[in-house]
Design a protein around this motif. Structure first.
Motif, PDB file in Angstrom:
ATOM      1  N   UNK A  70       0.858  -1.182   0.000  1.00 26.17           N
ATOM      2  CA  UNK A  70       0.000   0.000   0.000  1.00 26.17           C
ATOM      3  C   UNK A  70       0.896   1.235   0.000  1.00 26.17           C
ATOM      4  N   UNK A  71       0.283   2.413   0.124  1.00 28.28           N
ATOM      5  CA  UNK A  71       1.052   3.637  -0.104  1.00 28.28           C
ATOM      6  C   UNK A  71       1.930   4.083   1.053  1.00 28.28           C
ATOM      7  N   UNK A  72       1.760   3.514   2.243  1.00 25.87           N
ATOM      8  CA  UNK A  72       2.668   3.794   3.360  1.00 25.87           C
ATOM      9  C   UNK A  72       2.414   2.818   4.504  1.00 25.87           C
ATOM     10  N   UNK A  73       3.319   2.833   5.483  1.00 27.57           N
ATOM     11  CA  UNK A  73       3.194   1.930   6.615  1.00 27.57           C
ATOM     12  C   UNK A  73       2.006   2.254   7.491  1.00 27.57           C
ATOM     13  N   UNK A  74       1.650   3.532   7.580  1.00 34.64           N
ATOM     14  CA  UNK A  74       0.490   3.927   8.381  1.00 34.64           C
ATOM     15  C   UNK A  74      -0.770   3.265   7.852  1.00 34.64           C
ATOM     16  N   UNK A  75      -0.974   3.330   6.539  1.00 39.85           N
ATOM     17  CA  UNK A  75      -2.157   2.708   5.968  1.00 39.85           C
ATOM     18  C   UNK A  75      -2.086   1.188   5.997  1.00 39.85           C
ATOM     19  N   UNK A  76      -0.896   0.630   5.993  1.00 41.03           N
ATOM     20  CA  UNK A  76      -0.776  -0.821   6.176  1.00 41.03           C
ATOM     21  C   UNK A  76      -1.376  -1.215   7.520  1.00 41.03           C
TER      22      UNK A  76
ATOM     23  N   UNK B 223      -0.329   4.374  16.844  1.00 43.25           N
ATOM     24  CA  UNK B 223      -1.514   4.725  17.626  1.00 43.25           C
ATOM     25  C   UNK B 223      -2.571   5.401  16.757  1.00 43.25           C
ATOM     26  N   UNK B 224      -2.149   6.214  15.796  1.00 43.34           N
ATOM     27  CA  UNK B 224      -3.111   6.830  14.893  1.00 43.34           C
ATOM     28  C   UNK B 224      -3.913   5.774  14.132  1.00 43.34           C
ATOM     29  N   UNK B 225      -3.283   4.664  13.778  1.00 44.22           N
ATOM     30  CA  UNK B 225      -3.987   3.601  13.051  1.00 44.22           C
ATOM     31  C   UNK B 225      -5.109   3.006  13.898  1.00 44.22           C
ATOM     32  N   UNK B 226      -4.873   2.895  15.199  1.00 35.45           N
ATOM     33  CA  UNK B 226      -5.917   2.399  16.108  1.00 35.45           C
ATOM     34  C   UNK B 226      -7.074   3.399  16.150  1.00 35.45           C
TER      35      UNK B 226
ATOM     36  N   UNK C  99     -11.446   3.811  14.961  1.00 33.72           N
ATOM     37  CA  UNK C  99     -12.433   4.031  16.016  1.00 33.72           C
ATOM     38  C   UNK C  99     -12.160   3.271  17.294  1.00 33.72           C
ATOM     39  N   UNK C 100     -11.045   2.554  17.359  1.00 33.38           N
ATOM     40  CA  UNK C 100     -10.717   1.779  18.552  1.00 33.38           C
ATOM     41  C   UNK C 100      -9.941   2.630  19.553  1.00 33.38           C
ATOM     42  N   UNK C 101      -9.810   2.103  20.751  1.00 31.23           N
ATOM     43  CA  UNK C 101      -9.173   2.824  21.850  1.00 31.23           C
ATOM     44  C   UNK C 101      -7.788   2.248  22.130  1.00 31.23           C
ATOM     45  N   UNK C 102      -6.727   3.069  22.040  1.00 28.45           N
ATOM     46  CA  UNK C 102      -5.399   2.571  22.403  1.00 28.45           C
ATOM     47  C   UNK C 102      -5.255   2.462  23.915  1.00 28.45           C
ATOM     48  N   UNK C 103      -4.722   1.355  24.352  1.00 27.19           N
ATOM     49  CA  UNK C 103      -4.420   1.149  25.770  1.00 27.19           C
ATOM     50  C   UNK C 103      -2.921   0.899  25.863  1.00 27.19           C
ATOM     51  N   UNK C 104      -2.227   1.773  26.588  1.00 26.73           N
ATOM     52  CA  UNK C 104      -0.773   1.732  26.601  1.00 26.73           C
ATOM     53  C   UNK C 104      -0.245   0.763  27.656  1.00 26.73           C
ATOM     54  N   UNK C 105       0.693  -0.065  27.224  1.00 26.69           N
ATOM     55  CA  UNK C 105       1.385  -1.001  28.105  1.00 26.69           C
ATOM     56  C   UNK C 105       2.837  -0.549  28.182  1.00 26.69           C
TER      57      UNK C 105
END
Length: 462
Positions: free
Chosen positions: A108-114, A141-144, A148-154
């Protein structure tokens, strides 16, 4: 015993690199010698008027491009007039899948969109939670959030900088749907433990391998261990195309859905719909071009040998600096069998440098001719999260208690990462393509600053 294929590939890289003005790589097998004396010398740091340890103009430029070998295919594509996705993209996908030992690849056109496409087609959407480390590039994190999902940091393992498997299970809730480990800096996360946890809790695993092409865990390429693996071919990456990304997976049905989604939802393979009905799902358009794929095929020819050179130099440089007081190099998990080293890293302990701040240390190191940076700032504390929680979509998908930013911050504290972000020092991967003499020069530069840290501090921090 040496692998003949690896040796052949490495010899080919050395020959091509010499054409691009990087013949210094040929000195890899020479006996190390310090450019400006041994590690114990007290030569005056360049920041104080002494000679620099190295000339920054001599570092290998990135990306490498060898016209004699690289341009033929690109020019053929440009002259053909077939620039949108076609046979050359298919060829690059097949090559990337083969190199990594995966059944399928989609570029695809970049890793973010992957990452966005992979998460989307695992049905990770609004109301879901994805476990992610805070020490990563913002795209993870932007991909999450874009799904519409919620990032939970570990929080991270302070020695390896990777998501800490010992802290994962405490963050799992009924909403948790996936773990998104990041093989940050080209070093692998502890995938055996992560996969064990994922299996126990029935979670998807999407590997962010954007910085880690050809890195291996127990002799298996990262990006092929979880349900999907995502890569980046951005200009700074170890395989540079300018922009570009890829998804790998052994799940054929999943990959067919990804192909359909990234091409406007049109049917593909097992992702079929009613005959002549048009698109079968909501989709986007993030296709790559033919000339980008042609560049990728050229770069791919050097990747294996370059990876070997980076790994050898990283090990050597680590051995030269590990005993310098205040320098704490990276640590690898035992399962790491090959490392791509997109970045060489160590922690800087200012208390062993007479209290010299990291910023002043970096300034002094740059004066020695050694490019460097302090790396990431804490991702879990950046304003984009607050903006996402205030959006109409998130307010409709989540209870207001979950979108309380202050409470979210309390739940997502990562103290190990906060400390790491104040101590980290990075060298970019092109430095690791140099000679042993280059590595000695880096070590010598650090040693010079350490030996004169008090004087440097007085000069820079008046």
């Amino acid at each position: 015993m040496k692998n003949k294929n690896t040796d052949s590939s490495r010899r080919k890289f050395l020959k091509q690199s010499s054409l691009a003005g990087v013949g210094a790589v040929l000195t890899m097998g020479m006996t190390p010698s310090l450019l400006a004396g041994d590690l114990n010398n007290a030569a005056r740091p360049a920041i104080l008027g002494g000679p620099s340890a190295w000339d920054k103009a001599k570092w290998i430029k990135w990306p490498i491009w060898v016209p004699e070998t690289d341009e033929k295919r690109v020019l053929e594509v440009l002259r053909s007039g077939v620039w949108s996705r076609a046979g050359v993209v298919n060829e690059f996908e097949a090559a990337w899948a083969n190199v990594n030992g995966a059944k399928r690849c989609l570029v695809v056109n970049n890793g973010t969109n992957a990452l966005i496409v992979a998460l989307n087609q695992l049905d990770i959407k609004g109301g879901d939670e994805v476990l992610v480390p805070p020490y990563t590039f913002i795209s993870t994190v932007q991909a999450i959030l874009m799904n519409g999902a919620m990032p939970v940091f570990v929080d991270i393992d302070p020695e390896t900088y990777q998501i800490d498997p010992a802290k994962i299970e405490a963050k799992i809730t009924p909403r948790t749907k996936a773990i998104l480990p990041v093989h940050i800096l080209g070093m692998p996360a502890d995938m055996p433990r992560i996969m064990e946890i994922a299996k126990k809790h029935n979670l998807f695993v999407v590997e962010d391998a954007c910085q880690a092409p050809l890195t291996e865990v127990n002799n298996q390429k990262v990006g092929t261990i979880g349900n999907a693996g995502c890569f980046s071919f951005q200009n700074s990456k170890n395989i540079p195309i300018g922009e570009g990304g890829a998804i790998l997976s052994n799940d054929v049905s999943f990959m067919d859905r990804c192909v359909s989604f990234q091409n406007l939802g049109l049917p593909y393979g097992t992702a079929v719909g009613t005959f002549n009905a048009g698109s079968v799902r909501i989709g986007t358009k993030v296709r790559i071009t033919e000339y980008q794929a042609a560049i990728g095929l050229a770069q791919l020819q050097r990747l294996d040998a370059q990876t070997t050179v980076r790994e050898e130099n990283a090990k050597y440089l680590k051995s030269k600096i590990k005993d310098i007081p205040g320098i704490v190099p990276y640590k690898l998990y035992d399962c790491a069998t090959r490392v791509s080293f997109h970045l060489f890293s160590f922690r800087y302990k200012k208390e062993d440098f007479q209290g010299l701040s990291r910023n002043s240390f970096l300034q002094a190191l740059r004066a020695e001719g050694v490019p460097c940076s302090g790396g990431y700032t804490p991702l879990n504390k950046q304003e984009f999260l607050k903006e996402a929680f205030a959006s109409k979509n998130f307010k409709r998908m989540y209870h207001k208690d979950m979108l309380d930013y202050d409470k979210y911050m309390e739940r997502n504290q990562c103290p190990e990462n906060d400390l790491l972000c104040t101590e980290m020092v990075w060298f970019t991967q092109n430095l690791l393509l140099g000679s042993r003499e280059d590595m000695d020069s880096i070590a010598n530069a650090i040693s010079k600053i350490q030996a004169s840290a008090e004087s440097v501090k007085k000069s820079l921090e008046k």
